[in-house]
Scaffold this motif. Structure first.
Motif, mmCIF file in Angstrom:
data_model
loop_
_atom_site.group_PDB
_atom_site.id
_atom_site.type_symbol
_atom_site.label_atom_id
_atom_site.label_comp_id
_atom_site.label_asym_id
_atom_site.label_seq_id
_atom_site.Cartn_x
_atom_site.Cartn_y
_atom_site.Cartn_z
ATOM 1 N N VAL A 55 0.847 -1.201 0.000
ATOM 2 C CA VAL A 55 0.000 0.000 0.000
ATOM 3 C C VAL A 55 0.886 1.256 0.000
ATOM 4 C CG1 VAL A 55 -1.615 1.351 1.402
ATOM 5 C CG2 VAL A 55 -2.006 -1.085 1.055
ATOM 6 N N VAL A 56 1.914 1.250 0.874
ATOM 7 C CA VAL A 56 2.839 2.390 0.945
ATOM 8 C C VAL A 56 3.542 2.570 -0.397
ATOM 9 C CG1 VAL A 56 4.974 3.212 2.028
ATOM 10 C CG2 VAL A 56 3.179 2.205 3.433
ATOM 11 N N LEU A 57 3.979 1.457 -0.983
ATOM 12 C CA LEU A 57 4.671 1.503 -2.273
ATOM 13 C C LEU A 57 3.765 2.068 -3.360
ATOM 14 C CD1 LEU A 57 7.297 0.714 -3.770
ATOM 15 C CD2 LEU A 57 6.254 -1.497 -4.224
ATOM 16 N N LEU A 58 2.503 1.623 -3.368
ATOM 17 C CA LEU A 58 1.548 2.128 -4.353
ATOM 18 C C LEU A 58 1.315 3.634 -4.200
ATOM 19 C CD1 LEU A 58 -1.148 -0.693 -4.523
ATOM 20 C CD2 LEU A 58 0.315 0.090 -6.376
ATOM 21 N N GLU A 59 1.185 4.085 -2.950
ATOM 22 C CA GLU A 59 0.987 5.524 -2.717
ATOM 23 C C GLU A 59 2.197 6.316 -3.191
ATOM 24 O OE1 GLU A 59 0.158 5.743 1.452
ATOM 25 O OE2 GLU A 59 -1.932 5.118 1.226
ATOM 26 N N THR A 60 3.397 5.792 -2.895
ATOM 27 C CA THR A 60 4.627 6.459 -3.329
ATOM 28 C C THR A 60 4.688 6.521 -4.854
ATOM 29 O OG1 THR A 60 5.712 5.537 -1.382
ATOM 30 C CG2 THR A 60 7.145 6.470 -3.057
ATOM 31 N N LEU A 61 4.340 5.419 -5.507
ATOM 32 C CA LEU A 61 4.343 5.385 -6.974
ATOM 33 C C LEU A 61 3.354 6.396 -7.545
ATOM 34 C CD1 LEU A 61 4.610 1.597 -7.891
ATOM 35 C CD2 LEU A 61 6.162 3.403 -8.566
ATOM 36 N N GLU A 62 2.177 6.493 -6.941
ATOM 37 C CA GLU A 62 1.183 7.460 -7.419
ATOM 38 C C GLU A 62 1.704 8.888 -7.292
ATOM 39 O OE1 GLU A 62 -2.436 6.643 -5.308
ATOM 40 O OE2 GLU A 62 -2.791 4.778 -6.413
ATOM 41 N N GLN A 63 2.404 9.174 -6.182
ATOM 42 C CA GLN A 63 2.989 10.512 -5.997
ATOM 43 C C GLN A 63 4.042 10.784 -7.075
ATOM 44 O OE1 GLN A 63 4.463 10.510 -1.982
ATOM 45 N NE2 GLN A 63 2.430 10.608 -1.062
ATOM 46 N N GLU A 64 4.901 9.775 -7.342
ATOM 47 C CA GLU A 64 5.937 9.944 -8.362
ATOM 48 C C GLU A 64 5.314 10.150 -9.740
ATOM 49 O OE1 GLU A 64 9.276 10.250 -7.832
ATOM 50 O OE2 GLU A 64 8.666 10.250 -5.734
ATOM 51 N N ILE A 65 4.251 9.401 -10.026
ATOM 52 C CA ILE A 65 3.574 9.539 -11.323
ATOM 53 C C ILE A 65 3.002 10.944 -11.467
ATOM 54 C CG2 ILE A 65 1.525 8.784 -12.613
ATOM 55 C CD1 ILE A 65 2.147 5.936 -11.602
ATOM 56 N N SER A 66 2.410 11.470 -10.378
ATOM 57 C CA SER A 66 1.840 12.821 -10.456
ATOM 58 C C SER A 66 2.949 13.858 -10.652
ATOM 59 C CB SER A 66 1.015 13.144 -9.212
ATOM 60 O OG SER A 66 1.834 13.194 -8.070
#
Length: 115
Positions: A55-66
């Protein structure tokens, strides 16, 4: 007479089964559970930790994508500004050429009147 082939294959099986000791079954069940339960609980907690990390990894990835999306939009804006600058320069050049042509035609008219 009744031959051996007439008898049901299941006949007599129930009588052959020993009486089931409820206490023995309970003790065997508890022994089996106590043997496997610690490993299962460790696996469960490891899976929960893995899920939380995902979950943490997914949130981090979403932030990087944005962030990448923002960078792309900034690059698009920069490209738009440089394009606008080029068009502005073209317009300035066209205006200068038109003024020069206007001066030439004015001189030609004046020289045409004087002759």
């Amino acid at each position: 007479g009744v031959g051996p082939s007439d008898a049901s294959p299941d006949e007599g099986v129930v009588e052959d089964l020993p009486l089931i000791d409820e206490k023995a079954v309970e003790q065997l069940t508890e022994g089996l559970i106590s043997h496997y339960l610690p490993d299962l609980q460790r696996s469960k907690s490891a899976l929960q930790e893995l899920t939380q990390n995902q979950v943490v990894l997914l949130e981090t990835l979403e932030q990087e994508i944005s962030k990448f999306k923002e960078c792309n939009s900034i690059l698009d804006i920069n490209a738009l500004f440089s394009e606008a600058k080029q068009y502005h320069n073209k317009l300035v050049n066209i205006r200068n050429e038109m003024m020069m042509l206007h001066e030439k035609t004015s001189k030609l008219k004046v020289s045409g009147i004087n002759t």
